[in-house]
Design a protein around this motif. Sequence first.
Motif, PDB file in Angstrom:
ATOM      1  N   ILE A 157      68.526   4.612  14.672  1.00  0.00           N
ATOM      2  CA  ILE A 157      67.284   5.225  14.195  1.00  0.00           C
ATOM      3  C   ILE A 157      66.610   5.957  15.343  1.00  0.00           C
ATOM      4  N   ALA A 158      66.545   5.325  16.514  1.00  0.00           N
ATOM      5  CA  ALA A 158      65.895   5.938  17.677  1.00  0.00           C
ATOM      6  C   ALA A 158      66.563   5.444  18.951  1.00  0.00           C
ATOM      7  N   THR A 159      66.292   6.133  20.050  1.00  0.00           N
ATOM      8  CA  THR A 159      66.884   5.822  21.341  1.00  0.00           C
ATOM      9  C   THR A 159      65.787   5.732  22.406  1.00  0.00           C
ATOM     10  N   LEU A 160      66.186   5.326  23.601  1.00  0.00           N
ATOM     11  CA  LEU A 160      65.241   5.320  24.723  1.00  0.00           C
ATOM     12  C   LEU A 160      64.712   6.724  24.981  1.00  0.00           C
ATOM     13  N   ALA A 161      65.548   7.735  24.819  1.00  0.00           N
ATOM     14  CA  ALA A 161      65.085   9.118  25.002  1.00  0.00           C
ATOM     15  C   ALA A 161      63.966   9.447  24.014  1.00  0.00           C
ATOM     16  N   ASP A 162      64.084   8.947  22.790  1.00  0.00           N
ATOM     17  CA  ASP A 162      63.026   9.159  21.799  1.00  0.00           C
ATOM     18  C   ASP A 162      61.744   8.451  22.215  1.00  0.00           C
ATOM     19  N   LEU A 163      61.885   7.242  22.769  1.00  0.00           N
ATOM     20  CA  LEU A 163      60.714   6.518  23.250  1.00  0.00           C
ATOM     21  C   LEU A 163      60.034   7.284  24.378  1.00  0.00           C
ATOM     22  N   LEU A 164      60.811   7.823  25.303  1.00  0.00           N
ATOM     23  CA  LEU A 164      60.235   8.602  26.396  1.00  0.00           C
ATOM     24  C   LEU A 164      59.507   9.833  25.872  1.00  0.00           C
ATOM     25  N   GLN A 165      60.088  10.491  24.883  1.00  0.00           N
ATOM     26  CA  GLN A 165      59.429  11.656  24.288  1.00  0.00           C
ATOM     27  C   GLN A 165      58.119  11.251  23.630  1.00  0.00           C
ATOM     28  N   TYR A 166      58.119  10.115  22.956  1.00  0.00           N
ATOM     29  CA  TYR A 166      56.901   9.619  22.309  1.00  0.00           C
ATOM     30  C   TYR A 166      55.813   9.339  23.349  1.00  0.00           C
ATOM     31  N   LEU A 167      56.172   8.655  24.434  1.00  0.00           N
ATOM     32  CA  LEU A 167      55.183   8.332  25.468  1.00  0.00           C
ATOM     33  C   LEU A 167      54.652   9.600  26.140  1.00  0.00           C
ATOM     34  N   ALA A 168      55.534  10.585  26.341  1.00  0.00           N
ATOM     35  CA  ALA A 168      55.110  11.836  26.974  1.00  0.00           C
ATOM     36  C   ALA A 168      54.103  12.592  26.124  1.00  0.00           C
ATOM     37  N   ALA A 169      54.123  12.343  24.805  1.00  0.00           N
ATOM     38  CA  ALA A 169      53.199  13.032  23.897  1.00  0.00           C
ATOM     39  C   ALA A 169      51.847  12.329  23.792  1.00  0.00           C
ATOM     40  N   GLN A 170      51.713  11.176  24.482  1.00  0.00           N
ATOM     41  CA  GLN A 170      50.483  10.388  24.383  1.00  0.00           C
ATOM     42  C   GLN A 170      49.527  10.684  25.535  1.00  0.00           C
ATOM     43  N   ALA A 171      49.340  11.967  25.845  1.00  0.00           N
ATOM     44  CA  ALA A 171      48.545  12.362  27.013  1.00  0.00           C
ATOM     45  C   ALA A 171      47.126  11.817  26.968  1.00  0.00           C
ATOM     46  N   ASP A 172      46.536  11.752  25.797  1.00  0.00           N
ATOM     47  CA  ASP A 172      45.159  11.282  25.663  1.00  0.00           C
ATOM     48  C   ASP A 172      45.096   9.843  25.178  1.00  0.00           C
ATOM     49  N   ASN A 173      46.190   9.104  25.376  1.00  0.00           N
ATOM     50  CA  ASN A 173      46.295   7.748  24.862  1.00  0.00           C
ATOM     51  C   ASN A 173      46.638   6.811  26.008  1.00  0.00           C
ATOM     52  N   GLU A 174      46.169   5.583  25.952  1.00  0.00           N
ATOM     53  CA  GLU A 174      46.447   4.605  27.000  1.00  0.00           C
ATOM     54  C   GLU A 174      47.946   4.346  27.150  1.00  0.00           C
ATOM     55  N   LEU A 175      48.713   4.591  26.089  1.00  0.00           N
ATOM     56  CA  LEU A 175      50.155   4.360  26.152  1.00  0.00           C
ATOM     57  C   LEU A 175      50.837   5.227  27.210  1.00  0.00           C
ATOM     58  N   SER A 176      50.247   6.374  27.539  1.00  0.00           N
ATOM     59  CA  SER A 176      50.879   7.293  28.483  1.00  0.00           C
ATOM     60  C   SER A 176      51.062   6.663  29.861  1.00  0.00           C
ATOM     61  N   ARG A 177      50.270   5.638  30.189  1.00  0.00           N
ATOM     62  CA  ARG A 177      50.389   5.013  31.512  1.00  0.00           C
ATOM     63  C   ARG A 177      51.717   4.281  31.683  1.00  0.00           C
ATOM     64  N   HIS A 178      52.389   3.986  30.574  1.00  0.00           N
ATOM     65  CA  HIS A 178      53.675   3.286  30.659  1.00  0.00           C
ATOM     66  C   HIS A 178      54.838   4.241  30.940  1.00  0.00           C
ATOM     67  N   LEU A 179      54.622   5.536  30.775  1.00  0.00           N
ATOM     68  CA  LEU A 179      55.708   6.505  30.903  1.00  0.00           C
ATOM     69  C   LEU A 179      56.409   6.459  32.263  1.00  0.00           C
ATOM     70  N   PRO A 180      55.693   6.468  33.402  1.00  0.00           N
ATOM     71  CA  PRO A 180      56.408   6.481  34.690  1.00  0.00           C
ATOM     72  C   PRO A 180      57.337   5.281  34.874  1.00  0.00           C
ATOM     73  N   ARG A 181      56.909   4.093  34.435  1.00  0.00           N
ATOM     74  CA  ARG A 181      57.736   2.912  34.625  1.00  0.00           C
ATOM     75  C   ARG A 181      58.965   2.938  33.708  1.00  0.00           C
ATOM     76  N   VAL A 182      58.794   3.425  32.494  1.00  0.00           N
ATOM     77  CA  VAL A 182      59.944   3.514  31.595  1.00  0.00           C
ATOM     78  C   VAL A 182      60.920   4.576  32.097  1.00  0.00           C
ATOM     79  N   GLU A 183      60.385   5.676  32.617  1.00  0.00           N
ATOM     80  CA  GLU A 183      61.251   6.709  33.194  1.00  0.00           C
ATOM     81  C   GLU A 183      62.028   6.164  34.389  1.00  0.00           C
TER      82      GLU A 183
END
Length: 235
Positions: free
Chosen positions: A201-227
Motif C-alpha cells: 500500500i505504501a513505502t518508506l519513500a511515501d512516508l518521507l514524501q508525506y512528512l516533507a509536505a507537513q511544512a506547517d505541521n509539527e510532524l515535519s520535525r521528524h523528517l530529518p531523523r527518518v531521512e
Amino acid sequence: MSTPLSTRTSDALAQDFVAFAVDAGVLRFGEFTTKAGRQSPYFFNAGLFDDGAKLGRLAEFYARRLIASNLAFDMIFGPAYKGITLAAAVAVELARLGRNVPYAYNRKEAKAHGEGGMLVGAPLRGRVLVIDDVITDGASKREAAELIRAAGAEPCGIAIALDRQERASDAAGEPGVQAEESRLSGVQSVERALGLKVVTIATLADLLQYLAAQADNELSRHLPRVEAYRVRYGV
C-alpha cells in the motif's frame, strides 16, 4: 541487478494511507527498537487497527491497491496471527466491491480435535494471495508459501501494508551471506527467493514524501531523523 518487482512511484492512495495510519496512531514517531535491533525513529504497529472503523478503512486500502495492481488471484490466505484478521477483512471489502473470493488461514499449532489440522477456512486451491502487515526477514512468508504448496495450491503474490525499504540484514561477511544478499530489503529478498510479486500500500519513500509536505505541521520535525535512518539502513 534487475529492478525490484515492488518498485513504484508514490501516489494518492499511498499518501492517503500514510495520513490515515498517522491519524489512527498506528504509525508513530519516537525511539523504537526494531526486530533487527536497530533504533528506528518510526514504528508501524498494525495491531493498533483495533476497532471496526479502522479495520474497515484498512481493508479498503488493501482492496484498492490489489485491484489497481491487476494481480491475478483466486483466494486469500492470512498467516497467523495478524494475517488472519487482515485476510478476513480484505475478503469482506473485495466482496463489497464485487470481487467475492474465498479465504483461509493457518493455526500456529495443529488442532487435534474437531476438524483438526493446521488450516481453517476455504480449501487452498488455485492461485493464493498471502496478506500480512509487513515483511521483515520474510520467514513467515516463506512458511506460508510452503504451506500453500503442500496443500496443492500455488502462491501467486503477497500484499502488505508498509514496505520499510531497509536492509533485512547487516550480516555481510557472515558465513553463507553474500554481499548482494545483505543489501536486499525484506521485500526484495522475498521477491527474489520466492519469485512472487509483493504488492504494498505504501513505502518508506511515501512516508518521507508525506512528512516533507507537513511544512506547517509539527510532524515535519521528524523528517530529518527518518531521512537519516533511510540513508543508514535503506536499500
